[in-house]
Design a protein around this motif. Structure first.
Motif, PDB file in Angstrom:
ATOM      1  N   ILE A 113       0.788  -1.218   0.047  1.00 47.48           N
ATOM      2  CA  ILE A 113       0.022   0.078  -0.151  1.00 47.48           C
ATOM      3  C   ILE A 113       0.896   1.241   0.000  1.00 47.48           C
ATOM      4  O   ILE A 113       1.842   1.104   0.752  1.00 47.48           O
ATOM      5  CB  ILE A 113      -0.980   0.102   1.240  1.00 47.48           C
ATOM      6  CG1 ILE A 113      -1.953   1.248   1.058  1.00 47.48           C
ATOM      7  CG2 ILE A 113      -0.267   0.044   2.539  1.00 47.48           C
ATOM      8  CD1 ILE A 113      -3.126   1.100   2.342  1.00 47.48           C
ATOM      9  N   LEU A 114       0.225   2.047  -0.854  1.00 48.10           N
ATOM     10  CA  LEU A 114       0.955   3.678  -0.803  1.00 48.10           C
ATOM     11  C   LEU A 114       0.026   4.546  -0.222  1.00 48.10           C
ATOM     12  O   LEU A 114      -1.005   4.792  -0.954  1.00 48.10           O
ATOM     13  CB  LEU A 114       1.575   3.984  -1.914  1.00 48.10           C
ATOM     14  CG  LEU A 114       2.307   5.269  -2.321  1.00 48.10           C
ATOM     15  CD1 LEU A 114       3.571   5.036  -1.565  1.00 48.10           C
ATOM     16  CD2 LEU A 114       2.534   5.650  -3.842  1.00 48.10           C
ATOM     17  N   THR A 115       0.343   5.076   0.934  1.00 48.12           N
ATOM     18  CA  THR A 115      -0.898   6.106   1.358  1.00 48.12           C
ATOM     19  C   THR A 115       0.079   7.031   2.726  1.00 48.12           C
ATOM     20  O   THR A 115       1.112   6.848   2.631  1.00 48.12           O
ATOM     21  CB  THR A 115      -2.060   5.667   1.878  1.00 48.12           C
ATOM     22  OG1 THR A 115      -3.020   6.690   2.077  1.00 48.12           O
ATOM     23  CG2 THR A 115      -1.866   4.654   3.301  1.00 48.12           C
ATOM     24  N   SER A 116      -0.633   7.699   3.144  1.00 44.27           N
ATOM     25  CA  SER A 116      -0.060   8.839   4.136  1.00 44.27           C
ATOM     26  C   SER A 116      -1.395   9.448   4.810  1.00 44.27           C
ATOM     27  O   SER A 116      -2.522   9.366   4.336  1.00 44.27           O
ATOM     28  CB  SER A 116       0.766   9.694   3.459  1.00 44.27           C
ATOM     29  OG  SER A 116       1.657  10.444   4.328  1.00 44.27           O
ATOM     30  N   GLY A 117      -1.074  10.097   5.760  1.00 42.31           N
ATOM     31  CA  GLY A 117      -2.043  10.988   6.486  1.00 42.31           C
ATOM     32  C   GLY A 117      -2.786  11.991   5.558  1.00 42.31           C
ATOM     33  O   GLY A 117      -3.917  12.044   6.015  1.00 42.31           O
ATOM     34  N   ALA A 118      -2.223  12.561   4.906  1.00 38.39           N
ATOM     35  CA  ALA A 118      -2.926  13.648   3.933  1.00 38.39           C
ATOM     36  C   ALA A 118      -2.575  13.567   2.615  1.00 38.39           C
ATOM     37  O   ALA A 118      -1.223  13.072   2.314  1.00 38.39           O
ATOM     38  CB  ALA A 118      -2.710  14.999   4.741  1.00 38.39           C
ATOM     39  N   VAL A 119      -3.359  13.989   1.719  1.00 38.70           N
ATOM     40  CA  VAL A 119      -2.759  13.894   0.202  1.00 38.70           C
ATOM     41  C   VAL A 119      -1.806  14.987  -0.040  1.00 38.70           C
ATOM     42  O   VAL A 119      -1.108  14.916  -1.310  1.00 38.70           O
ATOM     43  CB  VAL A 119      -4.031  14.149  -0.671  1.00 38.70           C
ATOM     44  CG1 VAL A 119      -5.189  13.121  -0.386  1.00 38.70           C
ATOM     45  CG2 VAL A 119      -4.683  15.567  -0.354  1.00 38.70           C
TER      46      VAL A 119
END
Length: 506
Positions: free
Chosen positions: A457-463
């Motif tokens: 998965i590639l994500t984070s707390g904010a875009v």
């Protein structure tokens, strides 16, 4: 909500060419100088002035091709200025990008050395705008002809006895704009003329790419297609060029002068960006439909050789250098593009993101103060999708309507996915574009079995999150336990603003 879909593992779609994951390096800002090329006196690890940590990072992506020297720069570049001893190469002014002086230390031999280090095929964009037919014809000969011809002797005198293999040649760039401000009718004749004199030498077979349309200019595409085919016919009369290019950038600001910040943007601006990115499907489908009218056999390729996000430059940087940061938003723009590319792989044969290092939607940013190298969120999408290179596409059929939201006058589908198989493995890529809401996907895998799956998965707390020399792993892929296979069905939970890949043995 849960999105239900079907993938038939035994129904082959078109092959996804690895060249859809191509790259673009222009003499613009710090893409070449200070990016790829640091010079032979640099304290950084290099080979012939080519920065080796950048090379290794791109080799890890399996970079298939690299387009050079432009872009707009290509149509003011004269290749003979970039060969021979560096201290004798003339200085030129880069009038398009910052008005800086170009010393031509990075020229043909340096570019070919870079491609060899990368393991990438060169894609050379020739000068139609301010050059001559003879100039481009002799460049082809210089690079690709063996034996005792005039250009082969000149190449040998500059240190290279054997010819290179160079298949991909662009017949100019943006002929409707910076490449000459031509009409479609005039450029079509020029493309035929230049294509005629760019010849095959030995066993090197050229793949000539005509400078195609800007965005939705379907009339430009039709004009080029009329030069080589007849409406409704199956047969292409001649091949002065083998493909047409298309350029489309994801731009969301209110004006060209105010494209918005690459990092300080609102949720509404985020969604507007994703609507702009999703429009690439409409454009590829539209140009493919025009081409189908003249080439039903799909022998002529479509090449999206400039694509990506274009925002305002970072504060305090040269506005002519197009240096912008790269956030999770950029990564999701890339993932959506690749799903579209996979769906149109029967016509779309190559794509080149703009650009590879330090310019626009870059893979890599290098810091001139610390010499640090940063992999961007977009880099990680390319890495996670590497299994799609030269894979067989698998159609994804939806049994339920995907989630969507209104964005101004447009409707944005917020879940995107594509699938392929290669070497006995399935790869599914999924994006959730919703900034706040999760989504669940169930895919009925028919015509085969998948025993177990592994996900990332590639994500984070904010875009708005991005990577910096001080925090290079803020947005980086991680192992993910939100995917499983039970009873022939693949279930995937997609957190908000995330990109997930799932692979498994077939």
């Amino acid at each position: 909500m849960t999105i239900d879909a079907v993938v038939n593992l035994d129904l082959d779609g078109p092959r996804i060419s690895r060249h859809l994951y191509g790259h673009f390096a222009e003499h613009l800002g710090r893409c070449v100088y200070g990016g790829f090329y640091v010079g032979e006196d640099s304290a950084l690890a290099h080979e012939g002035g080519i920065r080796l940590d950048v090379v290794q990072a791109l080799r890890d992506l399996g970079i298939p091709n690299l387009r050079w020297p432009g872009g707009c720069f290509a149509d003011e570049y004269h290749w003979r200025d970039g060969i021979g001893p560096k201290d004798r190469r003339p200085v030129m002014v880069n009038t398009h990008w910052g008005g800086v002086e170009e010393n031509n230390h990075f020229g043909t031999h340096e570019f070919m050395a870079l491609c060899e280090l990368l393991g990438a095929e060169p894609y050379i964009s020739g000068n139609v705008g301010s050059g001559t037919v003879r100039e481009m014809s002799e460049w082809v000969e210089y690079l690709t002809r063996g034996g005792d011809s005039p250009m082969a002797r000149l190449r040998a005198a500059n240190g290279r006895a054997e010819p290179w293999r160079v298949r991909f040649w662009g017949l100019g760039n943006e002929a409707w704009g910076c490449g000459g401000n031509m009409t479609a009718e005039h450029y079509a004749q020029e493309a035929r003329r230049y294509g005629t004199y760019c010849r095959d030498h030995g066993d090197n077979r050229l793949y000539k790419i005509a400078a195609g349309a800007n965005g939705g200019d379907y009339a430009w595409t039709e004009t080029l297609m009329r030069q080589i085919g007849h409406l409704g016919c199956q047969h292409i009369d001649g091949t002065p060029y083998h493909a047409l290019s298309l350029h489309y950038y994801t731009i969301t600001g209110p004006t060209w002068e105010d494209k918005g910040s690459a990092t300080a943007f609102s949720t509404d601006e985020y969604y507007a960006t994703m609507v702009s990115a999703a429009r690439v499907e409409e454009l590829i489908a539209g140009h493919a439909a025009v081409m189908d009218c003249y080439d039903r056999a799909r022998t002529i390729g479509l090449v999206l050789d400039e694509w990506g996000t274009w925002f305002d430059v970072e504060p305090g940087t040269n506005p002519g250098f197009l240096y912008q940061q790269n956030t999770l938003r950029d990564a999701l723009v890339a993932s959506v593009h690749f799903d579209v590319f996979h769906r149109y792989a029967d016509r779309l044969v190559m794509a080149n993101i703009a650009q590879t290092v330090n310019v626009l939607q870059a893979m890599i940013l290098t810091d001139p103060d610390s010499d640090a190298m940063v992999r961007t969120p977009t880099y990680h999408v390319f890495a996670m999708n590497r299994g799609h290179h030269d894979a067989t596409s698998l159609r994804v059929d939806l049994r339920t309507a995907p989630p969507s939201r209104r964005v101004g006058d447009a409707t944005l589908t917020t879940v995107s996915m594509s699938a392929s198989r290669k070497d006995g493995r399935l790869l599914v890529s999924l994006s959730n574009l919703d900034a706040a809401e999760p989504a669940d996907v169930t895919i009925d895998l028919r015509g085969g079995t998948v025993e177990a799956v592994a996900a990332r998965i590639l994500t984070s707390g904010a875009v708005q999150d991005h990577n910096t020399p001080q925090a290079p792993e803020t947005v980086a892929p991680q192992p993910y336990d939100g995917a499983s296979v039970t009873g022939g069905k693949l279930s995937v939970h997609l957190p908000p603003h995330s990109f997930v890949t799932v692979s498994g043995a077939l």
